[in-house]
Design an enzyme around this catalytic site. Structure first.
Site, PDB file in Angstrom:
ATOM      1  N   GLU A 137       0.089   4.261   0.491  1.00  0.00           N
ATOM      2  CA  GLU A 137       0.894   4.700  -0.399  1.00  0.00           C
ATOM      3  C   GLU A 137       1.821   5.906   0.037  1.00  0.00           C
ATOM      4  OE1 GLU A 137       0.979   3.649  -3.299  1.00  0.00           O
ATOM      5  OE2 GLU A 137      -0.921   2.459  -3.287  1.00  0.00           O
ATOM      6  N   HIS A 140       5.071   4.238   1.363  1.00  0.00           N
ATOM      7  CA  HIS A 140       6.042   3.980   0.310  1.00  0.00           C
ATOM      8  C   HIS A 140       6.582   5.316  -0.055  1.00  0.00           C
ATOM      9  CE1 HIS A 140       4.879   0.289  -1.283  1.00  0.00           C
ATOM     10  NE2 HIS A 140       3.702   0.384  -1.596  1.00  0.00           N
TER      11      HIS A 140
END
Length: 287
Positions: A137, A140
């Site tokens: 994550e 990202h």
């Protein structure tokens, strides 16, 4: 760090194609005689709304709650260490009361970024697996993927509008012709849910490969993410839990629903993700 030139080239092609589509859409509006100021207003307005408010809508619609450090010291410690390793500011951390094991990142820039995890994933993964997921994550966030998926959705929205506008002109010379307007609307919706969906999901799949690679390099432990993906992918969960993450499905580490073919899936198949991670592992360890 070893660069995956094949993946990099494919990403350049996909993102370049998005930009070309956007320019073609603008040129088409210009050719139809639409005022340049109106083009700028529509384009800028759509992009502004999607870019500045989509993350807030995702957090609100999933029911994500920001966690203070004293509420989840383990999570905060992992995210802080990984953020330092990646050279990015530590994002806020949120939890979603949802039994489906998943996680997502949102936010238009480093300052406004949020990493969210579900209670389902917290209850199922060990520390090394959680590190792999959180590093995914954070990749990202580092790659500014929120902007990429927002821009892709924006382009599809603009092109859908152009398709509607063009077919309204094609189907009828009478501006008040309701049948022509409905036919144009149907064609634009068909485009949005076929070609448009393929465009967005193709971008999303490349984002997932990139985030998986980023996780493996940041944690120096591809096996942690491989193990996590095996645990959280393909399980049977309540429809209500999947629907609770629907607004964040393009941002989640694991798909919230199935797709009848890969082109319409927002995530690569599990076996392809694991094969790509095994390749990164071979690059890291030299075998």
């Amino acid at each position: 760090m070893v660069i995956d030139w094949g993946m990099t080239l494919r990403k350049i092609i996909v993102y370049g194609a998005l930009f070309i589509l956007f320019m073609i859409a603008i040129a088409f509006l210009w050719a139809l005689g639409v005022n340049a100021y109106l083009i700028a207003l529509l384009s800028g307005g759509f992009l502004f709304i999607q870019y500045f408010f989509s993350d807030k809508l995702v957090l609100w619609s999933t029911g994500a709650r920001i966690l203070e450090e004293n509420e989840a010291p383990r999570l905060h410690r992992i995210v802080e260490n990984l953020s330092a390793e990646m050279g990015i500011p530590k994002p806020r951390i949120a939890v979603v009361q949802n039994d489906m094991p998943n996680a997502f990142a949102t936010g238009r820039n480093y300052k406004h970024s949020v990493v969210a995890v579900t209670t389902g994933i917290l209850n199922r993964l060990n520390e090394k697996e959680m590190e792999g997921v959180l590093a995914h994550e954070l990749s990202h966030v580092k790659n500014r993927d929120m902007f990429v998926v927002t821009f892709a959705s924006f382009i599809v929205s603009v092109i859908s509008y152009i398709v509607y506008f063009a077919f309204t002109m094609l189907f009828s010379r009478d501006e008040n012709n309701f049948g022509a307007s409905m036919a144009a609307w149907f064609v634009s919706m068909l485009f949005s849910n076929t070609i448009g969906l393929i465009i967005i999901n193709t971008v999303s799949r490349y984002r997932e490969y990139g985030a998986d690679r980023g996780s493996a390099l940041a944690t120096k432990n591809p096996d942690g993410l491989i193990s996590a993906l095996k645990k959280i992918s393909g399980g049977e969960y309540r429809k209500e839990d999947a629907m609770g993450l629907e607004s964040a499905k393009a941002l989640c580490i694991s798909p919230t629903g199935g797709a009848f073919m890969e082109l319409f899936s927002s995530h690569p198949p599990l076996e392809k993700r694991i094969a790509a991670l095994e390749k990164v592992k071979a690059e890291m360890y030299g075998y």
